[in-house]
Design a protein around this motif. Structure first.
Motif, PDB file in Angstrom:
ATOM      1  N   PHE A  80      33.882  46.162  44.952  1.00 12.53           N
ATOM      2  CA  PHE A  80      33.942  44.736  44.618  1.00 12.53           C
ATOM      3  C   PHE A  80      32.560  44.099  44.745  1.00 12.53           C
ATOM      4  N   ASN A  81      31.924  44.285  45.895  1.00 10.86           N
ATOM      5  CA  ASN A  81      30.634  43.639  46.126  1.00 10.86           C
ATOM      6  C   ASN A  81      29.542  44.161  45.205  1.00 10.86           C
ATOM      7  N   ARG A  82      29.656  45.410  44.816  1.00 12.34           N
ATOM      8  CA  ARG A  82      28.633  45.999  43.965  1.00 12.34           C
ATOM      9  C   ARG A  82      28.557  45.316  42.598  1.00 12.34           C
ATOM     10  N   PHE A  83      29.713  44.942  42.053  1.00 11.68           N
ATOM     11  CA  PHE A  83      29.758  44.360  40.712  1.00 11.68           C
ATOM     12  C   PHE A  83      30.121  42.873  40.711  1.00 11.68           C
ATOM     13  N   HIS A  84      30.160  42.272  41.881  1.00 16.53           N
ATOM     14  CA  HIS A  84      30.596  40.883  41.994  1.00 16.53           C
ATOM     15  C   HIS A  84      29.755  39.929  41.152  1.00 16.53           C
ATOM     16  N   GLU A  85      28.478  40.181  41.033  1.00 14.65           N
ATOM     17  CA  GLU A  85      27.605  39.302  40.254  1.00 14.65           C
ATOM     18  C   GLU A  85      27.973  39.274  38.776  1.00 14.65           C
ATOM     19  N   HIS A  86      28.667  40.297  38.296  1.00 18.44           N
ATOM     20  CA  HIS A  86      29.035  40.349  36.878  1.00 18.44           C
ATOM     21  C   HIS A  86      30.059  39.278  36.522  1.00 18.44           C
ATOM     22  N   TRP A  87      30.935  38.942  37.440  1.00 16.08           N
ATOM     23  CA  TRP A  87      31.999  37.975  37.121  1.00 16.08           C
ATOM     24  C   TRP A  87      31.970  36.730  38.001  1.00 16.08           C
ATOM     25  N   ARG A  88      30.982  36.611  38.858  1.00 15.52           N
ATOM     26  CA  ARG A  88      30.911  35.473  39.791  1.00 15.52           C
ATOM     27  C   ARG A  88      30.948  34.132  39.068  1.00 15.52           C
ATOM     28  N   PHE A  89      30.094  33.938  38.080  1.00 20.42           N
ATOM     29  CA  PHE A  89      30.012  32.652  37.390  1.00 20.42           C
ATOM     30  C   PHE A  89      31.320  32.326  36.670  1.00 20.42           C
ATOM     31  N   VAL A  90      31.881  33.304  35.993  1.00 16.87           N
ATOM     32  CA  VAL A  90      33.137  33.081  35.263  1.00 16.87           C
ATOM     33  C   VAL A  90      34.256  32.718  36.230  1.00 16.87           C
ATOM     34  N   LEU A  91      34.324  33.402  37.347  1.00 17.09           N
ATOM     35  CA  LEU A  91      35.358  33.119  38.340  1.00 17.09           C
ATOM     36  C   LEU A  91      35.193  31.713  38.923  1.00 17.09           C
ATOM     37  N   GLN A  92      33.962  31.312  39.179  1.00 17.61           N
ATOM     38  CA  GLN A  92      33.726  29.962  39.688  1.00 17.61           C
ATOM     39  C   GLN A  92      34.139  28.911  38.663  1.00 17.61           C
ATOM     40  N   ARG A  93      33.881  29.180  37.400  1.00 24.58           N
ATOM     41  CA  ARG A  93      34.269  28.251  36.333  1.00 24.58           C
ATOM     42  C   ARG A  93      35.788  28.168  36.215  1.00 24.58           C
ATOM     43  N   LEU A  94      36.455  29.298  36.349  1.00 24.87           N
ATOM     44  CA  LEU A  94      37.922  29.297  36.297  1.00 24.87           C
ATOM     45  C   LEU A  94      38.525  28.557  37.482  1.00 24.87           C
ATOM     46  N   VAL A  95      37.915  28.693  38.653  1.00 22.98           N
ATOM     47  CA  VAL A  95      38.368  27.938  39.828  1.00 22.98           C
ATOM     48  C   VAL A  95      38.225  26.447  39.560  1.00 22.98           C
TER      49      VAL A  95
END
Length: 146
Positions: A1-16
């Motif tokens: 999870f932590n290794r690839f977290h930067e790939h979806w961090r922004f999208v997840l924050q936008r969805l939140v």
């Protein structure tokens, strides 16, 4: 999870943010992290797999605060003078909650610093309404008297 977290961090924050904004518009309440995870179809707990990280949730909530500051200004333009007062109460409670956190000097802390400007912007809107006497219907409606 932590290794690839930067790939979806922004999208997840936008969805939140989007989930929090929809819930706020419907009920004028803050959505919980568990509810956001349920809406997105992911887990809230780290142990169960792909989950909603607490920092992503908090970043999305801070984005909500910025959008509500814009909504307060636009509400006045549209003639809704009571909404900025309700937004002010909500944002002040949100700010009080964030003050309880011990945030490190990272991106979340910088986003929190932006919340202070959002609080100030909303307070200016509420102040202008009170100076112009436009919030009388809102304050009268709160007390139940007309």
């Amino acid at each position: 999870f932590n290794r690839f977290h930067e790939h979806w961090r922004f999208v997840l924050q936008r969805l939140v943010f989007l989930a929090a904004f929809v819930v706020y518009l419907e009920s004028e309440t803050l959505v919980t992290r568990e509810t956001v995870a349920e809406i997105l179809g992911i887990e809230a707990d780290r142990e169960r797999g792909f989950h909603l990280d607490i920092e992503d949730y908090l970043s999305g909530v801070l984005t909500l605060a910025s959008e509500l500051a814009r909504l307060a200004v636009n509400s006045v333009t549209a003639g809704d003078y009571s909404r900025p007062l309700r937004i002010s109460t909500f944002i002040n409670e949100l700010d009080s909650g964030f003050r309880l956190l011990n945030l490190k000097n990272d991106s979340l802390r910088k986003r929190y610093d932006g919340l202070k400007y959002d609080v100030k912007k909303i307070e200016e809107v509420v102040y202008d309404l009170s100076i112009r006497g436009l919030n009388k219907e809102a304050t009268v409606g709160v007390g139940g008297e007309k």
